[in-house]
Scaffold this motif. Structure first.
Motif, PDB file in Angstrom:
ATOM      1  N   GLY A  47      -5.168 -18.990  -8.158  1.00 14.86           N
ATOM      2  CA  GLY A  47      -6.401 -18.525  -8.776  1.00 14.86           C
ATOM      3  C   GLY A  47      -6.950 -17.220  -8.252  1.00 14.86           C
ATOM      4  N   VAL A  48      -6.134 -16.446  -7.545  1.00 11.22           N
ATOM      5  CA  VAL A  48      -6.603 -15.175  -6.977  1.00 11.22           C
ATOM      6  C   VAL A  48      -6.353 -14.040  -7.972  1.00 11.22           C
ATOM      7  N   TYR A  49      -7.367 -13.175  -8.164  1.00 10.63           N
ATOM      8  CA  TYR A  49      -7.277 -12.019  -9.065  1.00 10.63           C
ATOM      9  C   TYR A  49      -7.681 -10.771  -8.275  1.00 10.63           C
ATOM     10  N   ARG A  50      -6.834  -9.747  -8.344  1.00 14.22           N
ATOM     11  CA  ARG A  50      -7.077  -8.499  -7.607  1.00 14.22           C
ATOM     12  C   ARG A  50      -7.334  -7.377  -8.602  1.00 14.22           C
ATOM     13  N   SER A  51      -8.357  -6.577  -8.306  1.00 15.70           N
ATOM     14  CA  SER A  51      -8.753  -5.506  -9.232  1.00 15.70           C
ATOM     15  C   SER A  51      -8.044  -4.205  -8.914  1.00 15.70           C
ATOM     16  N   ASP A  52      -8.082  -3.289  -9.891  1.00 12.89           N
ATOM     17  CA  ASP A  52      -7.720  -1.904  -9.619  1.00 12.89           C
ATOM     18  C   ASP A  52      -8.816  -1.279  -8.743  1.00 12.89           C
TER      19      ASP A  52
END
Length: 392
Positions: A47-52
């Motif tokens: 469930g981890v989301y990394r942004s620009d």
């Protein structure tokens, strides 16, 4: 400011299970509430989301940034929020205090520190830079800015030289042996001068740019010093080309330390810079021009230092004359053949443990000259010669 930020979000459903197939967007608002950007993310495990990266522009208002997170799947959506505090960078602090902009000197990813800040918005100096702990020679970059209110009429090389030695006085992060040559240039919208300079060691690469900025009625001098710069670039241009003045900024800053206003440093006369001597038959007499007629409590302090191994021992001499003779005992002290010397006019405030006077400066220090001395051919030094730093 002037850096980038990235965000990491974690998404779970109502039961606490990680969601890895959502569309997650992060919205950032500046301290005034204006949207700075909607940043997409890339999903990862659990469930981890990394942004620009989101670039934080220079000269934006200091304050709290609000972050809103929106996550959507085919049949559900959720929201989250947060905030973080945005603080002014050193560049922005200098702009607000003194009215000029300069990017951080960070060649080769050096983390710079402000090591000197003197004066106020009208007359002052800053010295900013750092180095990378490495082997014997440390990669380094330094930039310093001097400013003086008014037009100093830098119309020829002699006027530029006088301004540097008589008005600025405090020249450079490294001791300066000589200044010149002088070459007229165009620096951005200002006509000015490029000046070469010689630091203490052969690998100290130093340049100056001086000009008058009529829009703020100030004369500026920007010095850059680089050791082991990255290849394929002009490091001096990279350090100084971000400089800009902002007449609309009502700068009234005061530095932590006042700017000393001293007499010009003594002008060294003899022996000439880098003069060579052998043996003791010819005494080495250090001479300089008088700064002024001395008051009863004033004297010249002559500092002589000599690099050896990784140390730089020094001795100090005091005199009311305009010359001293180097004692022969120095030659037989472990040294690297190079004796540096510098002269300062001082006012006596006491007496040190060695009986030498202690004092406060009346003048700036002179340039940092050296003489080269060696034993004559066939006579061996009574110590091991260990000289890690090339000073010629």
């Amino acid at each position: 400011m002037g850096r980038s930020v990235k965000f990491i979000a974690r998404v779970a459903d109502a039961r606490g299970n990680w969601v890895s197939d959502a569309q997650v967007t992060i919205m950032v608002r500046d301290p005034g509430g204006k949207i700075m950007g909607a940043i997409p993310t890339i999903p990862g495990k659990e469930g981890v989301y990394r942004s620009d990266a989101l670039a934080l522009p220079h000269r934006m208002r200091e304050g709290t940034l609000r972050v809103a997170i929106e996550a959507k799947t085919g049949d559900a959506q959720g929201n989250g929020s947060g905030s973080f505090r945005l603080k002014n960078s050193t560049s922005e602090i200098l702009l607000g205090k003194y009215g000029f902009w300069l990017d951080a000197p960070s060649l080769r990813d050096i983390m710079p520190q402000l090591t000197a800040e003197k004066g106020d918005a009208r007359n002052g100096l800053i010295r900013w830079g750092g180095f990378i702990p490495a082997g014997h020679v440390l990669p380094a970059n330094w930039v310093e800015v001097h400013w003086r209110e008014g037009d100093y009429r830098l119309e020829n090389p002699e006027a530029v030289r006088r301004f540097m030695l008589e008005e600025l006085g405090d020249l450079g992060f490294t001791p300066v042996r000589n200044i010149g040559p002088f070459r007229p240039i165009q620096f951005k919208q200002w006509g000015g001068w490029w000046v070469g300079a010689r630091g203490q060691f052969s690998y100290d690469n130093m340049e100056w740019v001086l000009f008058y900025a009529p829009e703020v009625n100030k004369t500026y001098a920007i010095a850059t010093t680089v050791v082991l710069p990255p290849a394929g670039v002009d490091p001096h241009a990279m350090l100084r080309d971000s400089f800009a003045v902002f007449p609309d900024v009502q700068a009234t800053g005061v530095a932590p330390v006042p700017l000393p206003r001293l007499l010009p440093g003594p002008e060294l006369v003899s022996p000439p810079l880098a003069a060579r001597f052998q043996g003791v038959d010819q005494p080495i007499v250090l001479q300089w021009k008088p700064v002024k007629e001395l008051a009863s409590d004033e004297y010249y302090e002559v500092r002589v230092d000599y690099n050896y191994r990784e140390n730089n021992p020094s001795v100090k001499f005091s005199t009311r004359q305009t010359e001293i003779t180097l004692p022969e005992t120095l030659y037989r002290t472990p040294n690297c053949h190079v004796f540096n010397w510098q002269v300062t006019l001082k006012r006596q405030t006491g007496v040190g443990d060695s009986g030498q006077p202690k004092g406060e400066p009346v003048s700036y220090s002179s340039l940092y000259w050296y003489v080269w001395w060696s034993y004559p051919p066939g006579e061996k030094a009574p110590f091991i010669v260990s000289c890690p730093n090339a000073q010629f």
